[in-house]
Design an enzyme around this catalytic site. Structure first.
Site, mmCIF file in Angstrom:
data_model
loop_
_atom_site.group_PDB
_atom_site.id
_atom_site.type_symbol
_atom_site.label_atom_id
_atom_site.label_comp_id
_atom_site.label_asym_id
_atom_site.label_seq_id
_atom_site.Cartn_x
_atom_site.Cartn_y
_atom_site.Cartn_z
ATOM 1 N N THR A 182 1.010 -1.136 -0.147
ATOM 2 C CA THR A 182 -0.022 0.317 0.001
ATOM 3 C C THR A 182 1.355 0.970 0.029
ATOM 4 O OG1 THR A 182 -1.528 -1.093 1.471
ATOM 5 C CG2 THR A 182 -1.948 1.066 1.359
ATOM 6 N N THR A 240 -3.918 0.530 -2.891
ATOM 7 C CA THR A 240 -2.939 -0.784 -3.244
ATOM 8 C C THR A 240 -3.819 -1.366 -4.089
ATOM 9 O OG1 THR A 240 -2.415 -2.372 -1.867
ATOM 10 C CG2 THR A 240 -4.895 -2.190 -0.995
ATOM 11 N N GLU A 259 -2.648 -4.506 -3.979
ATOM 12 C CA GLU A 259 -1.693 -5.820 -3.137
ATOM 13 C C GLU A 259 -0.353 -5.670 -4.646
ATOM 14 O OE1 GLU A 259 -3.300 -8.198 -1.236
ATOM 15 O OE2 GLU A 259 -4.265 -5.708 -0.264
ATOM 16 N N GLU A 279 -8.008 -7.513 -4.763
ATOM 17 C CA GLU A 279 -7.803 -7.192 -2.962
ATOM 18 C C GLU A 279 -9.009 -8.598 -2.705
ATOM 19 O OE1 GLU A 279 -8.043 -4.941 -0.186
ATOM 20 O OE2 GLU A 279 -6.559 -3.175 -1.704
ATOM 21 N N ASP A 329 -7.550 -10.030 0.751
ATOM 22 C CA ASP A 329 -7.325 -9.448 2.156
ATOM 23 C C ASP A 329 -9.204 -10.642 2.476
ATOM 24 O OD1 ASP A 329 -6.534 -7.427 2.237
ATOM 25 O OD2 ASP A 329 -7.254 -6.138 1.099
ATOM 26 N N SER A 346 -11.106 -4.338 4.977
ATOM 27 C CA SER A 346 -10.279 -2.863 4.145
ATOM 28 C C SER A 346 -9.472 -2.553 6.088
ATOM 29 C CB SER A 346 -10.691 -1.870 3.550
ATOM 30 O OG SER A 346 -9.188 -1.414 3.275
ATOM 31 N N SER A 347 -8.342 -2.087 6.224
ATOM 32 C CA SER A 347 -7.402 -1.551 6.880
ATOM 33 C C SER A 347 -6.774 -0.450 6.778
ATOM 34 C CB SER A 347 -6.436 -2.906 7.545
ATOM 35 O OG SER A 347 -6.875 -3.718 8.178
ATOM 36 N N GLY A 402 0.707 -0.444 5.170
ATOM 37 C CA GLY A 402 0.555 -1.338 6.387
ATOM 38 C C GLY A 402 -0.011 -2.348 6.908
ATOM 39 N N GLY A 403 -0.773 -2.976 5.633
ATOM 40 C CA GLY A 403 -1.805 -4.016 5.865
ATOM 41 C C GLY A 403 -2.540 -2.921 7.267
#
Length: 199
Positions: free
Chosen positions: A14, A32, A34, A53, A56, A80-81, A101-102
């Site tokens: 990201t 992102t 990915e 994605e 995820d 999603s974060s 940072g996921g």
């Protein structure tokens, strides 16, 4: 850790950027795609890659015999974060921050905001401060230098993580100027600047 600007130091994860102008327009943008190349499809006539994605989603059930809401399926969006954040004071922008940072993104942004707003650090110090992240695991992941002693006395356990997130931010200062800040060392260091702090 690779130095900023060194060939091959770019990651496949990201990206986050924060920008603002003299009129108070501000953007906190987290993107992102990915894996490298995303899903391998470019939007015709537009020239950008679509994301992938699928990583995820869960691909096996995690809820025992109960249905797992995060299994892939029609009409679903993956978890999603991402947490690009703009803080307003009296209806006007005060801060804009975000991070890649996921699953550590939310805790990274939260700690930057707490450091700046609750603990009174300047924005560069708030971004540079050691961080920790808890993601429903037995141990809290923490960077070197994160103050652990008081939390360990309460029963928390820690595992080491060399770096968590890579935040950038902008602060609108009381005199009308802007302050831009980025990671000093994480992921090789970030980049931040103001073209004209009073314009």
């Amino acid at each position: 850790m690779a130095a900023a600007g060194v060939a091959g130091s770019d990651d496949v994860s990201t990206t986050h950027l924060t920008t603002a102008d003299r009129w108070g327009n501000v953007v906190a943008y987290t993107l992102t795609i990915e894996s490298t190349g995303g899903n391998g499809m470019v939007v015709p006539g537009r020239g950008f890659l679509l994301n992938n994605e699928l990583t995820d989603f869960n691909f096996t059930g995690t809820q025992g015999d109960a249905p797992d809401p995060n299994l892939p399926g029609p009409g679903k969006r993956p978890r999603s974060s991402m947490a690009p954040t703009i803080v307003l004071m009296e209806g006007k922008p005060l801060l804009a921050v975000g991070s890649p940072g996921g699953s550590t993104i939310i805790t990274t942004v939260l700690q930057v905001l707490m450091n700046r707003l609750d603990l009174g650090m300047g924005l560069p110090e708030a971004i540079a401060a050691p961080r920790a992240t808890q993601r429903n695991t037995a141990a809290v992941q923490a960077e070197p230098g994160f103050p652990r002693t008081g939390l360990q006395a309460l029963g928390h356990t820690f595992s080491d993580n060399p770096e968590i997130g890579a935040a950038t931010g902008i602060e609108f200062l009381g005199d009308g100027s802007l302050l831009a800040a980025a990671e000093p060392t994480r992921r090789g260091g970030g980049s931040a600047g103001v073209v004209d702090p009073r314009s």
